[in-house]
Design a protein around this motif. Structure first.
Motif, PDB file in Angstrom:
ATOM      1  N   CYS A 179     -22.500 -42.665 -24.835  1.00 46.48           N
ATOM      2  CA  CYS A 179     -21.502 -41.936 -24.042  1.00 46.48           C
ATOM      3  C   CYS A 179     -21.598 -42.228 -22.547  1.00 46.48           C
ATOM      4  CB  CYS A 179     -21.646 -40.434 -24.285  1.00 46.48           C
ATOM      5  SG  CYS A 179     -20.939 -39.885 -25.855  1.00 46.48           S
TER       6      CYS A 179
ATOM      7  N   ALA B 206     -14.184 -37.878 -25.614  1.00 43.95           N
ATOM      8  CA  ALA B 206     -13.127 -37.168 -24.886  1.00 43.95           C
ATOM      9  C   ALA B 206     -13.721 -36.371 -23.726  1.00 43.95           C
ATOM     10  CB  ALA B 206     -12.367 -36.253 -25.844  1.00 43.95           C
ATOM     11  N   GLU B 207     -14.865 -35.757 -23.958  1.00 44.75           N
ATOM     12  CA  GLU B 207     -15.544 -35.021 -22.891  1.00 44.75           C
ATOM     13  C   GLU B 207     -15.992 -35.968 -21.792  1.00 44.75           C
ATOM     14  OE1 GLU B 207     -18.751 -32.983 -24.756  1.00 44.75           O
ATOM     15  OE2 GLU B 207     -17.459 -31.819 -26.093  1.00 44.75           O
TER      16      GLU B 207
ATOM     17  N   PRO C 294     -16.109 -39.024 -31.336  1.00 42.44           N
ATOM     18  CA  PRO C 294     -14.771 -38.933 -30.719  1.00 42.44           C
ATOM     19  C   PRO C 294     -14.643 -37.733 -29.778  1.00 42.44           C
ATOM     20  CG  PRO C 294     -14.560 -39.574 -33.007  1.00 42.44           C
ATOM     21  CD  PRO C 294     -16.010 -39.244 -32.800  1.00 42.44           C
ATOM     22  N   GLN C 295     -15.172 -36.599 -30.171  1.00 41.37           N
ATOM     23  CA  GLN C 295     -15.111 -35.419 -29.313  1.00 41.37           C
ATOM     24  C   GLN C 295     -15.944 -35.625 -28.047  1.00 41.37           C
ATOM     25  OE1 GLN C 295     -16.411 -31.754 -31.186  1.00 41.37           O
ATOM     26  NE2 GLN C 295     -16.720 -30.738 -29.207  1.00 41.37           N
ATOM     27  N   HIS C 296     -17.115 -36.201 -28.202  1.00 44.43           N
ATOM     28  CA  HIS C 296     -17.965 -36.435 -27.036  1.00 44.43           C
ATOM     29  C   HIS C 296     -17.359 -37.479 -26.102  1.00 44.43           C
ATOM     30  CE1 HIS C 296     -21.475 -34.728 -29.543  1.00 44.43           C
ATOM     31  NE2 HIS C 296     -21.116 -33.839 -28.638  1.00 44.43           N
TER      32      HIS C 296
ATOM     33  N   ASN D 222     -20.215 -38.888 -36.306  1.00 41.36           N
ATOM     34  CA  ASN D 222     -18.922 -38.253 -36.566  1.00 41.36           C
ATOM     35  C   ASN D 222     -18.453 -37.391 -35.398  1.00 41.36           C
ATOM     36  OD1 ASN D 222     -18.547 -39.373 -39.121  1.00 41.36           O
ATOM     37  ND2 ASN D 222     -19.668 -37.737 -40.143  1.00 41.36           N
ATOM     38  N   ALA D 223     -19.396 -36.933 -34.572  1.00 43.08           N
ATOM     39  CA  ALA D 223     -19.035 -36.111 -33.409  1.00 43.08           C
ATOM     40  C   ALA D 223     -18.667 -36.953 -32.189  1.00 43.08           C
ATOM     41  CB  ALA D 223     -20.197 -35.179 -33.052  1.00 43.08           C
TER      42      ALA D 223
ATOM     43  N   ALA E 162     -12.192 -42.278 -33.626  1.00 42.66           N
ATOM     44  CA  ALA E 162     -11.875 -41.394 -34.750  1.00 42.66           C
ATOM     45  C   ALA E 162     -11.182 -42.173 -35.867  1.00 42.66           C
ATOM     46  CB  ALA E 162     -10.986 -40.247 -34.272  1.00 42.66           C
TER      47      ALA E 162
ATOM     48  N   PRO F 233     -11.518 -42.287 -27.475  1.00 42.99           N
ATOM     49  CA  PRO F 233     -11.732 -41.221 -28.473  1.00 42.99           C
ATOM     50  C   PRO F 233     -10.868 -41.396 -29.720  1.00 42.99           C
ATOM     51  CG  PRO F 233     -11.571 -40.286 -26.271  1.00 42.99           C
ATOM     52  CD  PRO F 233     -11.161 -41.726 -26.150  1.00 42.99           C
ATOM     53  N   HIS F 234      -9.603 -41.791 -29.522  1.00 45.48           N
ATOM     54  CA  HIS F 234      -8.677 -41.947 -30.650  1.00 45.48           C
ATOM     55  C   HIS F 234      -9.101 -43.103 -31.553  1.00 45.48           C
ATOM     56  CE1 HIS F 234      -5.056 -42.483 -33.019  1.00 45.48           C
ATOM     57  NE2 HIS F 234      -4.941 -43.716 -32.564  1.00 45.48           N
TER      58      HIS F 234
ATOM     59  N   THR G  50     -25.198 -35.211 -26.089  1.00 51.88           N
ATOM     60  CA  THR G  50     -24.628 -35.163 -27.436  1.00 51.88           C
ATOM     61  C   THR G  50     -25.546 -34.527 -28.461  1.00 51.88           C
ATOM     62  OG1 THR G  50     -25.530 -37.302 -28.135  1.00 51.88           O
ATOM     63  CG2 THR G  50     -23.424 -37.324 -26.924  1.00 51.88           C
TER      64      THR G  50
END
Length: 342
Positions: free
Chosen positions: A309, A184-185, A180-182, A177-178, A17, A13-14, A300
């Motif tokens: 993912c 992490a999930e 990184p959040q996905h 753009n979403a 991003a 995720p990091h 997603t």
């Protein structure tokens, strides 16, 4: 003790991003260059995990733009010295190291043949980045474990970002753009239900269609690399044309299904294998009742990022499986981080 492979999986995720932030101008510039070139055909140049990333991008480009995409064998340049006619084309070269001589040779041949050639590399500068028309640092950071994880994912993230700018697609830009959040999930998803089946297995199949077939191919490679477990990836359509003959009771099958138009057909094939008493798992809500066992996934909202993912929880599972089978996931036997091929 936490393996380096596991640490690098947790970084995904990091680093995704960071890529989208730090390389934003380069990603946009590459998309603009492709839009201005308006190629009639796209070719890809890669090996190993990078080739699976290229395969994912092949489907993405074909689905989003309707352009044919073909993988070129590096030996065309490095062994055969064949000239390429790509004046109306574009090329995408994917490499972790940017140093494999045959990949560099083919990228040079693509440029000499007239192609707008874009390098997606985790090492910039590198021979590949110098040879290409444009180079993008996929910015995954130093990857120590032999099995590529974060560099594979970031190569696809970079390719999807370029595609979003190329097509000037607001929905795809938002989906990328979403990510990184996905991601992490996805790291929190538990695929341990598969492990008991695979610890003592001798072979298994990975299934997919479209972009998820590229994910299945990457999953099969990681299984071989880290667990010394024979795994083959097949289209859920092709597996019924011969390979199904090997499927017997308890034979493991993982079906990678995204929320796209292929989901129903993938689960239908997986259900047919359940009828043979195989141990079948699928990443779909359609997997229920007497069908395949359901594996958790992140929805997603976009079919391309949804497919990407799927590899995240698989990586976590296969790293654990490697250790349970008595191997070191950081140092697979007889493998090196950079493979030099001519």
């Amino acid at each position: 003790m936490t393996s380096i492979m596991r640490q690098e999986i947790d970084e995904i995720p990091h680093v995704a991003a960071r890529l989208l932030n730090d390389q934003a101008e380069a990603l946009e510039a590459a998309g603009k260059a492709l839009r201005e070139r308006d190629p009639a055909v796209v070719v890809t140049i890669a090996r190993g995990s990078s080739d699976h990333a290229a395969h994912f991008l092949k489907y993405a480009i074909e689905l989003e733009l309707g352009l044919p995409v073909a993988s070129l064998g590096p030996s065309l340049a490095s062994i055969y010295g064949a000239p390429l006619r790509l004046a109306r084309g574009a090329a995408i070269a994917v490499s972790q190291s940017g140093a494999s001589p045959d990949i560099v040779a083919l990228a040079k041949a693509a440029v000499d043949g007239g192609a707008l050639t874009i390098a997606l590399a985790n090492t910039v500068p590198s021979p590949l980045s110098v040879a290409a028309s444009l180079a993008i640092n996929v910015d995954a950071g130093k990857e120590i474990a032999v099995a590529a994880t974060k560099s594979f994912v970031n190569s696809i993230v970079a390719g999807l970002a370029v595609l979003a700018h190329w097509k000037d697609d607001a929905n795809l830009k938002q989906a990328v753009n979403a990510l990184p959040q996905h991601f992490a999930e996805a790291l929190s998803l538990d695929w341990s239900a598969v492990i008991d089946t695979l610890v003592a297995a001798d072979s298994l199949y990975m299934l997919g269609r479209g972009p998820s077939l590229a994910i299945a191919s990457e999953a099969a490679l990681k299984c071989k690399e880290t667990c010394e477990l024979h795994a083959e990836a097949y289209s859920s359509a092709e597996v019924l044309h011969g390979p199904v003959s090997l499927v017997a009771a308890a034979f493991p099958v993982i079906a990678f299904a995204a929320r796209d138009k292929a989901e129903t057909s993938i689960v239908a094939t997986a259900s047919k294998l359940v009828e043979k008493n195989a141990a079948v798992y699928a990443t779909s809500q359609l997997a229920s009742g007497q069908g395949p066992a359901k594996l958790p996934f992140v929805a997603t909202g976009h079919p391309l990022t949804d497919a990407l993912c799927l590899i995240i929880p698989y990586y976590g599972m296969v790293e654990q499986l490697s250790r349970l089978r008595g191997f070191n996931p950081d140092k697979p036997a007889a493998l090196q981080k950079v493979t030099v091929t001519q």
